[in-house]
Design an enzyme around this catalytic site. Structure first.
Site, PDB file in Angstrom:
ATOM      1  N   HIS A  43      67.326  47.990  46.927  1.00 47.38           N
ATOM      2  CA  HIS A  43      66.559  47.470  45.791  1.00 47.38           C
ATOM      3  C   HIS A  43      66.356  48.549  44.728  1.00 47.38           C
ATOM      4  CE1 HIS A  43      65.724  43.590  47.588  1.00 47.38           C
ATOM      5  NE2 HIS A  43      65.312  44.174  48.698  1.00 47.38           N
ATOM      6  N   GLU A 146      62.847  40.644  58.795  1.00 49.00           N
ATOM      7  CA  GLU A 146      62.417  40.061  57.531  1.00 49.00           C
ATOM      8  C   GLU A 146      62.857  38.604  57.363  1.00 49.00           C
ATOM      9  OE1 GLU A 146      63.975  42.469  54.368  1.00 49.00           O
ATOM     10  OE2 GLU A 146      65.869  42.830  55.403  1.00 49.00           O
TER      11      GLU A 146
END
Length: 210
Positions: A43, A146
């Site tokens: 990210h 996740e």
């Protein structure tokens, strides 16, 4: 004591993410007393061309360098490790096969399937035998839990030999449950407790964002 040993003894360690490509960032963070710094390839705009100088800067400040790879990709993990990362954080590990792939990508045969190349981590061949021993004993594999699919496969994931720790990705996990960002939701809290208790059962260290 190596970070690997501290993690496996369930000691508390502190680290943070590096999302800006600047060699001064590790120097700025070093005075805060972090045990590890993780360069984020998932990210951020950081890519492989930026990685080596950041790893060198982290090491020069006597901190353990980790890299969060953008995907569970054997070639990417191999290249990150050859650059000198001490370990990887692997996203989206949702089942046993994902976990096995992550471990095998870090380890050399017979424990894994990582291809042998001579680059910075091996001192360009001069210390390959020493590095071979180091990888076996000290390389770190952290998986990210996740997605609800991972929660449903926790016991199989945590049974994989070579997994040192896990990180919960709260936003992605809650999104996969249909309650994005609703961390006070009863279902989300129950899911967190399930992950933590299963981790304790398999003596897998937990990682938390704060």
């Amino acid at each position: 004591m190596s970070l690997k040993n501290r993690i496996n003894k369930n000691e508390i360690t502190y680290g943070t993410w590096i999302t800006i490509n600047n060699q001064l960032i590790p120097e700025i963070l070093a005075s805060a007393g972090f045990d590890w710094l993780c360069i984020d390839l998932e990210h951020s705009s950081i890519d492989l061309d930026d990685l080596m100088s950041l790893i060198i800067s982290i090491e020069r400040n006597n901190i353990c360098p980790l890299v969060r790879v953008g995907e569970n990709n054997s070639n990417l993990i191999k290249r990150v490790m050859d650059l000198g990362s001490h370990g990887v954080i692997v996203p989206n590990v949702n089942n046993e096969q994902d976990a096995i792939k992550a471990v095998k990508s870090v380890k050399y045969p017979p424990y894994g399937n990582r291809g042998v190349g001579l680059f910075r981590a091996q001192k360009f061949g001069k210390e390959f035998n020493e590095y071979l021993s180091w990888v076996k004993k000290n390389s770190i594999v952290i998986v990210q839990i996740e997605h609800i699919d991972a929660v449903n496969n926790l016991e199989k994931i945590f049974s994989v030999k070579g997994i040192d720790a896990y990180f919960i990705g709260p936003y992605d996990l809650s999104s996969s449950m249909g309650i994005p960002g609703k961390f006070k939701d009863k279902r989300f809290k129950e899911t967190l407790n399930k992950i933590i208790e299963t981790g304790k059962k398999f003596n897998i260290s937990s990682g938390f964002h704060s």
